[in-house]
Design a protein around this motif. Structure first.
Motif, PDB file in Angstrom:
ATOM      1  N   ASN A 113     -19.370 -27.157 -83.603  1.00 57.29           N
ATOM      2  CA  ASN A 113     -20.378 -27.539 -84.597  1.00 57.29           C
ATOM      3  C   ASN A 113     -19.977 -27.180 -86.023  1.00 57.29           C
ATOM      4  O   ASN A 113     -20.501 -27.751 -86.980  1.00 57.29           O
ATOM      5  N   GLY A 114     -19.051 -26.230 -86.153  1.00 54.43           N
ATOM      6  CA  GLY A 114     -18.740 -25.676 -87.457  1.00 54.43           C
ATOM      7  C   GLY A 114     -18.321 -26.658 -88.531  1.00 54.43           C
ATOM      8  O   GLY A 114     -18.933 -26.713 -89.607  1.00 54.43           O
ATOM      9  N   PRO A 115     -17.287 -27.480 -88.311  1.00 58.24           N
ATOM     10  CA  PRO A 115     -16.820 -28.372 -89.378  1.00 58.24           C
ATOM     11  C   PRO A 115     -17.907 -29.290 -89.929  1.00 58.24           C
ATOM     12  O   PRO A 115     -18.013 -29.460 -91.151  1.00 58.24           O
ATOM     13  N   LEU A 116     -18.724 -29.885 -89.066  1.00 57.40           N
ATOM     14  CA  LEU A 116     -19.784 -30.761 -89.550  1.00 57.40           C
ATOM     15  C   LEU A 116     -20.845 -29.971 -90.318  1.00 57.40           C
ATOM     16  O   LEU A 116     -21.387 -30.465 -91.310  1.00 57.40           O
ATOM     17  N   ALA A 117     -21.106 -28.742 -89.882  1.00 60.01           N
ATOM     18  CA  ALA A 117     -22.076 -27.903 -90.605  1.00 60.01           C
ATOM     19  C   ALA A 117     -21.614 -27.643 -92.032  1.00 60.01           C
ATOM     20  O   ALA A 117     -22.403 -27.697 -92.975  1.00 60.01           O
ATOM     21  N   TRP A 118     -20.319 -27.379 -92.213  1.00 58.49           N
ATOM     22  CA  TRP A 118     -19.799 -27.146 -93.565  1.00 58.49           C
ATOM     23  C   TRP A 118     -19.887 -28.410 -94.414  1.00 58.49           C
ATOM     24  O   TRP A 118     -20.169 -28.342 -95.610  1.00 58.49           O
ATOM     25  N   LYS A 161     -22.141 -30.774 -94.098  1.00 59.00           N
ATOM     26  CA  LYS A 161     -23.556 -30.906 -94.453  1.00 59.00           C
ATOM     27  C   LYS A 161     -23.934 -29.914 -95.543  1.00 59.00           C
ATOM     28  O   LYS A 161     -24.727 -30.225 -96.437  1.00 59.00           O
ATOM     29  N   LEU A 162     -23.380 -28.702 -95.475  1.00 59.63           N
ATOM     30  CA  LEU A 162     -23.634 -27.713 -96.520  1.00 59.63           C
ATOM     31  C   LEU A 162     -23.127 -28.219 -97.865  1.00 59.63           C
ATOM     32  O   LEU A 162     -23.790 -28.047 -98.894  1.00 59.63           O
ATOM     33  N   ASN A 163     -21.964 -28.856 -97.874  1.00 62.23           N
ATOM     34  CA  ASN A 163     -21.436 -29.410 -99.118  1.00 62.23           C
ATOM     35  C   ASN A 163     -22.414 -30.403 -99.730  1.00 62.23           C
ATOM     36  O   ASN A 163     -22.665 -30.390-100.933  1.00 62.23           O
ATOM     37  N   ALA A 164     -23.006 -31.277 -98.895  1.00 60.52           N
ATOM     38  CA  ALA A 164     -23.991 -32.244 -99.385  1.00 60.52           C
ATOM     39  C   ALA A 164     -25.226 -31.538 -99.924  1.00 60.52           C
ATOM     40  O   ALA A 164     -25.783 -31.937-100.962  1.00 60.52           O
ATOM     41  N   ALA A 165     -25.660 -30.478 -99.252  1.00 60.93           N
ATOM     42  CA  ALA A 165     -26.829 -29.725 -99.722  1.00 60.93           C
ATOM     43  C   ALA A 165     -26.545 -29.041-101.053  1.00 60.93           C
ATOM     44  O   ALA A 165     -27.404 -28.989-101.941  1.00 60.93           O
ATOM     45  N   ASP A 197      -9.925 -32.603 -92.075  1.00 54.59           N
ATOM     46  CA  ASP A 197      -9.734 -33.981 -92.535  1.00 54.59           C
ATOM     47  C   ASP A 197     -11.067 -34.732 -92.617  1.00 54.59           C
ATOM     48  O   ASP A 197     -11.223 -35.827 -92.080  1.00 54.59           O
ATOM     49  N   GLN A 198     -12.027 -34.131 -93.353  1.00 51.63           N
ATOM     50  CA  GLN A 198     -13.379 -34.674 -93.411  1.00 51.63           C
ATOM     51  C   GLN A 198     -13.696 -35.435 -94.691  1.00 51.63           C
ATOM     52  O   GLN A 198     -14.707 -36.126 -94.761  1.00 51.63           O
ATOM     53  N   TYR A 199     -12.861 -35.287 -95.709  1.00 57.49           N
ATOM     54  CA  TYR A 199     -13.166 -35.877 -97.006  1.00 57.49           C
ATOM     55  C   TYR A 199     -12.082 -36.882 -97.399  1.00 57.49           C
ATOM     56  O   TYR A 199     -10.940 -36.781 -96.955  1.00 57.49           O
ATOM     57  N   ASP A 200     -12.457 -37.829 -98.256  1.00 58.62           N
ATOM     58  CA  ASP A 200     -11.456 -38.791 -98.715  1.00 58.62           C
ATOM     59  C   ASP A 200     -10.751 -38.239 -99.953  1.00 58.62           C
ATOM     60  O   ASP A 200     -10.934 -37.089-100.331  1.00 58.62           O
ATOM     61  N   ALA A 201      -9.969 -39.057-100.584  1.00 62.67           N
ATOM     62  CA  ALA A 201      -9.102 -38.583-101.664  1.00 62.67           C
ATOM     63  C   ALA A 201      -9.750 -38.625-103.038  1.00 62.67           C
ATOM     64  O   ALA A 201      -9.079 -38.441-104.040  1.00 62.67           O
ATOM     65  N   HIS A 202     -11.054 -38.882-103.088  1.00 62.62           N
ATOM     66  CA  HIS A 202     -11.741 -38.910-104.367  1.00 62.62           C
ATOM     67  C   HIS A 202     -13.047 -38.133-104.260  1.00 62.62           C
ATOM     68  O   HIS A 202     -13.691 -38.094-103.210  1.00 62.62           O
ATOM     69  N   TRP A 203     -13.406 -37.535-105.375  1.00 56.20           N
ATOM     70  CA  TRP A 203     -14.672 -36.798-105.456  1.00 56.20           C
ATOM     71  C   TRP A 203     -15.642 -37.617-106.296  1.00 56.20           C
ATOM     72  O   TRP A 203     -15.386 -37.896-107.464  1.00 56.20           O
TER      73      TRP A 203
END
Length: 232
Positions: A37-42, A44-48, A197-203
């Motif tokens: 569960n950890g990676p998805l929780a982090w 989601k935390l980033n979105a929060a 590997d959860q994010y793309d190359a742009h912020w």
């Protein structure tokens, strides 16, 4: 200007979250499930955290994380018991040994290293207790300096201590909303450490239309090569 220094986040960058601590505190929880569960929780935390930044609100990271990991939104008393019986030193006490190897290589290249971390005033002790003593030129702990990422002032404190311009430093961290956004706002080049590997190359900050590129690595052994590439 060439890169002269690399600044690092601590949580989930130099020191990984230890899910075994939660499993020990709550025996009914399976360590394997927490780790899954950890990676998805982090993420989601980033979105929060990004939502809170835009709204000017705050996120109690530890309570938010416990609720997400434990799926205990309806058990506030259990969460508070867990908060009382744990501390950050026991939660982030798993050394990222690939980061340590990368830092040794960076220092051999003549690159200085330091820490800029959102913490509770005890991050230097945490690092020293886990074998990092003597590794960094300095440690900037938000709990001691009174300002937290993504506020540019905490990055400026680090630059002042290093005696460098922002263009001469990289900042490595794991949360786009805090680490990438803050470093970019302060003029540093951000490096997103994205081991799952959860994010793309742009912020894409919510408050702006354009997407701003950043460096992204999925393994710490890529960091020295990135610095060499940037320095030509």
């Amino acid at each position: 200007m060439s890169i002269q220094a690399v600044f690092f986040d601590v949580g989930n960058t130099l020191m990984n979250f230890n899910y075994a601590t939660l499993a020990q505190c709550m025996p009914e929880l399976k360590l394997e499930q927490l780790q899954k569960n950890g990676p998805l929780a982090w993420k989601k935390l980033n979105a929060a955290l990004e939502k809170a930044r835009v709204e000017g609100s705050q996120v109690d990271v530890l309570r938010w994380l416990f609720k997400e990991l434990l799926q205990a939104q309806n058990q506030p008393a259990r969460i508070e018991e867990l908060i009382k019986n744990t501390h950050t030193g026991s939660l982030w006490n798993s050394v990222n040994h690939t980061a340590k190897a990368a830092i040794i290589e960076l220092k051999a290249m003549g690159i200085s290293t330091a820490v800029i971390s959102n913490a509770d005033g005890k991050v230097q002790a945490l690092l020293e207790d886990n074998g990092w003593a003597g590794t960094f030129d300095f440690v900037v702990d938000s709990g001691l300096v009174g300002v937290s990422k993504p506020n540019v002032e905490i990055f400026n404190i680090g630059l002042d201590k290093a005696g460098l311009d922002a263009s001469q430093a990289l900042y490595v961290g794991d949360l786009p909303a805090v680490d990438v956004y803050g470093a970019q706002a302060a003029g540093l080049s951000p490096v997103l450490y994205d081991p799952h590997d959860q994010y793309d190359a742009h912020w894409c900050a919510t408050t702006q239309d354009n997407c701003r590129p950043y460096h992204r690595i999925t393994h710490m052994n890529q960091l020295p090569a990135l610095v060499s590439l940037l320095n030509g």
